[in-house]
Design a protein around this motif. Sequence first.
Motif, PDB file in Angstrom:
ATOM      1  N   GLY A 195      38.723  41.446  41.516  1.00 50.67           N
ATOM      2  CA  GLY A 195      37.448  40.759  41.602  1.00 50.67           C
ATOM      3  C   GLY A 195      36.314  41.744  41.869  1.00 50.67           C
ATOM      4  N   SER A 196      35.121  41.212  41.885  1.00 46.36           N
ATOM      5  CA  SER A 196      33.949  42.071  42.060  1.00 46.36           C
ATOM      6  C   SER A 196      33.540  42.170  43.521  1.00 46.36           C
ATOM      7  CB  SER A 196      32.787  41.537  41.228  1.00 46.36           C
ATOM      8  OG  SER A 196      32.549  40.177  41.545  1.00 46.36           O
ATOM      9  N   GLY A 197      34.278  41.512  44.423  1.00 46.72           N
ATOM     10  CA  GLY A 197      34.067  41.715  45.845  1.00 46.72           C
ATOM     11  C   GLY A 197      33.188  40.677  46.515  1.00 46.72           C
ATOM     12  N   MET A 237      29.661  46.871  42.620  1.00 47.14           N
ATOM     13  CA  MET A 237      30.537  47.743  43.405  1.00 47.14           C
ATOM     14  C   MET A 237      31.173  48.802  42.526  1.00 47.14           C
ATOM     15  SD  MET A 237      32.015  45.198  46.211  1.00 47.14           S
ATOM     16  CE  MET A 237      30.989  43.847  46.806  1.00 47.14           C
ATOM     17  N   MET A 238      31.179  50.019  43.044  1.00 44.55           N
ATOM     18  CA  MET A 238      31.853  51.104  42.344  1.00 44.55           C
ATOM     19  C   MET A 238      33.074  51.513  43.150  1.00 44.55           C
ATOM     20  SD  MET A 238      30.492  54.785  40.968  1.00 44.55           S
ATOM     21  CE  MET A 238      30.585  55.694  42.502  1.00 44.55           C
ATOM     22  N   GLY A 289      35.761  50.370  33.093  1.00 42.39           N
ATOM     23  CA  GLY A 289      35.639  50.260  34.538  1.00 42.39           C
ATOM     24  C   GLY A 289      34.338  49.603  34.951  1.00 42.39           C
ATOM     25  N   GLY A 290      34.299  49.205  36.206  1.00 42.38           N
ATOM     26  CA  GLY A 290      33.062  48.692  36.782  1.00 42.38           C
ATOM     27  C   GLY A 290      32.704  47.291  36.344  1.00 42.38           C
ATOM     28  N   PRO A 291      31.524  46.855  36.758  1.00 44.26           N
ATOM     29  CA  PRO A 291      31.123  45.477  36.496  1.00 44.26           C
ATOM     30  C   PRO A 291      30.570  45.285  35.086  1.00 44.26           C
ATOM     31  CG  PRO A 291      29.400  46.622  37.667  1.00 44.26           C
ATOM     32  CD  PRO A 291      30.524  47.606  37.508  1.00 44.26           C
ATOM     33  N   ARG A 292      30.477  44.025  34.681  1.00 44.63           N
ATOM     34  CA  ARG A 292      29.823  43.680  33.411  1.00 44.63           C
ATOM     35  C   ARG A 292      28.445  43.132  33.743  1.00 44.63           C
ATOM     36  NH1 ARG A 292      33.988  45.400  33.451  1.00 44.63           N
ATOM     37  NH2 ARG A 292      35.895  44.987  32.315  1.00 44.63           N
ATOM     38  N   MET A 293      27.497  43.381  32.860  1.00 46.94           N
ATOM     39  CA  MET A 293      26.183  42.770  33.041  1.00 46.94           C
ATOM     40  C   MET A 293      26.292  41.282  32.720  1.00 46.94           C
ATOM     41  SD  MET A 293      24.175  45.201  34.034  1.00 46.94           S
ATOM     42  CE  MET A 293      22.454  44.782  33.743  1.00 46.94           C
ATOM     43  N   ALA A 294      25.517  40.466  33.420  1.00 48.50           N
ATOM     44  CA  ALA A 294      25.578  39.018  33.250  1.00 48.50           C
ATOM     45  C   ALA A 294      24.199  38.477  32.875  1.00 48.50           C
ATOM     46  CB  ALA A 294      26.052  38.369  34.546  1.00 48.50           C
ATOM     47  N   LEU A 332      37.160  51.850  38.766  1.00 41.62           N
ATOM     48  CA  LEU A 332      38.251  50.910  38.523  1.00 41.62           C
ATOM     49  C   LEU A 332      37.824  49.708  37.697  1.00 41.62           C
ATOM     50  CD1 LEU A 332      40.162  50.637  41.915  1.00 41.62           C
ATOM     51  CD2 LEU A 332      40.532  52.187  39.990  1.00 41.62           C
ATOM     52  N   TYR A 333      38.717  49.309  36.817  1.00 42.22           N
ATOM     53  CA  TYR A 333      38.539  48.045  36.101  1.00 42.22           C
ATOM     54  C   TYR A 333      38.506  46.924  37.138  1.00 42.22           C
ATOM     55  CZ  TYR A 333      40.363  43.823  33.846  1.00 42.22           C
ATOM     56  OH  TYR A 333      40.570  42.534  33.456  1.00 42.22           O
ATOM     57  N   GLN A 334      37.487  46.069  37.019  1.00 42.10           N
ATOM     58  CA  GLN A 334      37.370  44.962  37.968  1.00 42.10           C
ATOM     59  C   GLN A 334      37.944  43.691  37.329  1.00 42.10           C
ATOM     60  OE1 GLN A 334      33.353  44.691  39.494  1.00 42.10           O
ATOM     61  NE2 GLN A 334      33.401  46.767  40.279  1.00 42.10           N
ATOM     62  N   VAL A 335      39.113  43.310  37.810  1.00 44.65           N
ATOM     63  CA  VAL A 335      39.747  42.079  37.330  1.00 44.65           C
ATOM     64  C   VAL A 335      38.780  40.923  37.633  1.00 44.65           C
ATOM     65  CG1 VAL A 335      41.712  40.525  37.637  1.00 44.65           C
ATOM     66  CG2 VAL A 335      42.050  42.997  37.776  1.00 44.65           C
ATOM     67  N   PRO A 336      38.516  40.046  36.643  1.00 47.39           N
ATOM     68  CA  PRO A 336      37.552  38.971  36.895  1.00 47.39           C
ATOM     69  C   PRO A 336      37.912  38.143  38.134  1.00 47.39           C
ATOM     70  CG  PRO A 336      38.081  39.077  34.578  1.00 47.39           C
ATOM     71  CD  PRO A 336      39.013  40.034  35.269  1.00 47.39           C
ATOM     72  N   ASP A 337      36.865  37.597  38.746  1.00 49.47           N
ATOM     73  CA  ASP A 337      37.071  36.815  39.969  1.00 49.47           C
ATOM     74  C   ASP A 337      37.849  35.538  39.715  1.00 49.47           C
ATOM     75  OD1 ASP A 337      35.313  38.019  42.285  1.00 49.47           O
ATOM     76  OD2 ASP A 337      34.197  38.253  40.421  1.00 49.47           O
ATOM     77  N   LEU A 338      37.590  34.898  38.569  1.00 47.73           N
ATOM     78  CA  LEU A 338      38.202  33.599  38.297  1.00 47.73           C
ATOM     79  C   LEU A 338      39.300  33.710  37.247  1.00 47.73           C
ATOM     80  CD1 LEU A 338      34.898  31.538  38.062  1.00 47.73           C
ATOM     81  CD2 LEU A 338      36.423  31.744  40.030  1.00 47.73           C
ATOM     82  N   ALA A 339      40.330  32.887  37.436  1.00 46.29           N
ATOM     83  CA  ALA A 339      41.453  32.913  36.500  1.00 46.29           C
ATOM     84  C   ALA A 339      41.004  32.571  35.086  1.00 46.29           C
ATOM     85  CB  ALA A 339      42.541  31.953  36.963  1.00 46.29           C
TER      86      ALA A 339
END
Lengths: 468, 232
Positions: B210-212, B59-60, B44-49, B167-174
Amino acid sequence: MSVAFIPHELQGNILRGYRRSMVRYLLLEVADRQAARIWLGAIAAREGADGLSITTESAWSSKPDFCFNVGLTFEGLRALGVAPDSLQTFPTEFVEGMTARAAKLGDFGPSDPQTWPAPFDEPARLHIIASIYADDEPHLDQVQAHIAAAGGGRALRIRGTREGRNFNGDVVHFGYRDNISQPRFAVIHDRPEISEPMAPLGTVLLGHETSFEGLFWRVPQPDPLGLNGCFNAFRILAQDVAAFETYLDQAAEELLVHRLTEHVLKPGDEAKFGQGISRLAALREIVAAHMCGRWRNGVPLALSPDTPNPQSPVSLTDFDYTAQSGCPVGAHVRRSNPRGGKIVQRIENHTRRLVRRGIPYGGPYDPTRPDDEERGLLGNFLGANLGTQFEAISCDWLNLGLQDPQITGSNDPLLGANEPATSWFDMSLLNGASIRLRGFPRFVRTRGGAYTFLPSIPALRYLATLTG
Amino acid sequence: MESEATWFDRLVDALPNTRLFQFIAEWILVPYWAARTPVKPQPGGPRMAPQPSENLQHMMNLIMPLKDKSPIGRAKAALAIAQNVDEIYAGLNNVGTVHFARFVLVDGNLCMFSVYDGDFSNYIRDFIATIGSVFNAIVALIEDGDAVIPCEHHVEAFIDWVHARDLYQVPDLATDLLAQHNAAASGDDLRLLPRDLILQLHANPNVSLGSGYRGYPAFSVAQIRQKLGVGW
């Protein structure tokens, strides 16, 4: 909940530095589980097998010829046959291992674990990191030979070694004096006359009170395995000395002609840096000091903002950061330990402290004879909770600058994952203004490492009793 | 070169919209895929970049199924928040890295949606250290919550527990979606992306798409507060 403090049951490299001139790390794979367990039990005995035993926290009557300690990776615990329900009680970051946490630690690009040389390219086969501390090579060789012969030569496989040695006292590559500030522990040390609070033992030892009031870290189970253990982030940090010195040249030349140059260094104050020193050379030292937060001789900028040689001696450790501090907010030592200074995460003052033990590897860099030799620091960052201490400092403070809005979005100037196109760092001037330095590259890249668990002596005995 | 779609092409294109096909997909095809190629739920949640700016605002979307999903159970949850609201807001303020946070009841779930700066584990740990007792009162109402309270004594397990319900954040880009889903499963075969995504959604009924959106990207709470002169 705190357990008793029994020095002879702790590994000795947690609460004190041995201050030996050489360290050799043996990177071991468990080749024969049962033979390795027997060996761990033997070295846990006070009169260890063939004279080799773990150096404990017990006071020395005389300084031993060498000191010896071990750390186990999660894969190592598994290889030794620790039961799955016990393995599940170790914290997630340790279970996943350092390579899986790369993004949090800034280990991408040239520090990507995919680029790490053997044996760090196969973390699943890195089980034990044994450390040997001595003042001469024969003692290092003696212990290594003992380990190679453990269990008739079939217990452990030496998959690599790394060796560090001091070349100029406590001075490390980049020319700074290191090993100055460490947590002081209530049970161990006398109350020092410094403003920093004493650290509870739970800062580094599992089962003791932590620096967060009312919070306890999970002790891996069963108790004999987890209590009085400590976690360690072992890091091989290559330092690009040539790039660092080149950048100091570049920044000093910019400052020489900067419109605020007189607020960086008052004309005539060059003599504070040494007799006959040029303005350019003094400016180089100022840049180096601002990036670190200490002059290269260790004197803190917070207490001596304008010279490395204050007229009256200043403490190297007894200071705090204020809004008027001469130490830039983004300087390395202030980022990694903001002490009691104002930070965004209000409860994090003093709670992310960890113990640092480091020794240089590779020969000192000679600018008159540039070379491609790899050199850097073999670092150990010890704490009772890797996520709360080492990782929290790495991701939110060193590489994000979240602790102060003035530095948010920038990386640590010395250790950070910097790119020349985007890097920036604000120097604090004597008049309260600042100058932004830009364009510095990544000076330090990771060349290997692992999360290890430093078990107590009873834990080693427990491991020796495992079967199956 | 354009070509006219044949009757067969049109049939294939229309199939997913037919009731028969939808029935078969839902009850036979997807369960068969899921059984044959099990998909590990994404964390769940975001990945570090690598870019600091990407790691600033996260976002949580925490979805916590209530033990008691009846109106009485939902009322208890509403009451638990109302009774502690001052402490929650004071705690959020003291954590120092929270932009916004709110509690929402969605069916039988108590949800906490928030925007915070930096690393997830640090955010939750700071929250525990600041207002752990409030968390205890709330999590006691949640399925499987008893195992991780009091959170002050189960810090690591509590962080993992929250992470598993974020929640698992589906990536923003395809393209990122493709890289994430196909890395382990099916290489770079675009044709397999729909199947991988469907299986992921099968494993995770709730996801964040997406991450919002961010109104002021790459600025921390403290930076905004400093600029506004309201103290940080």
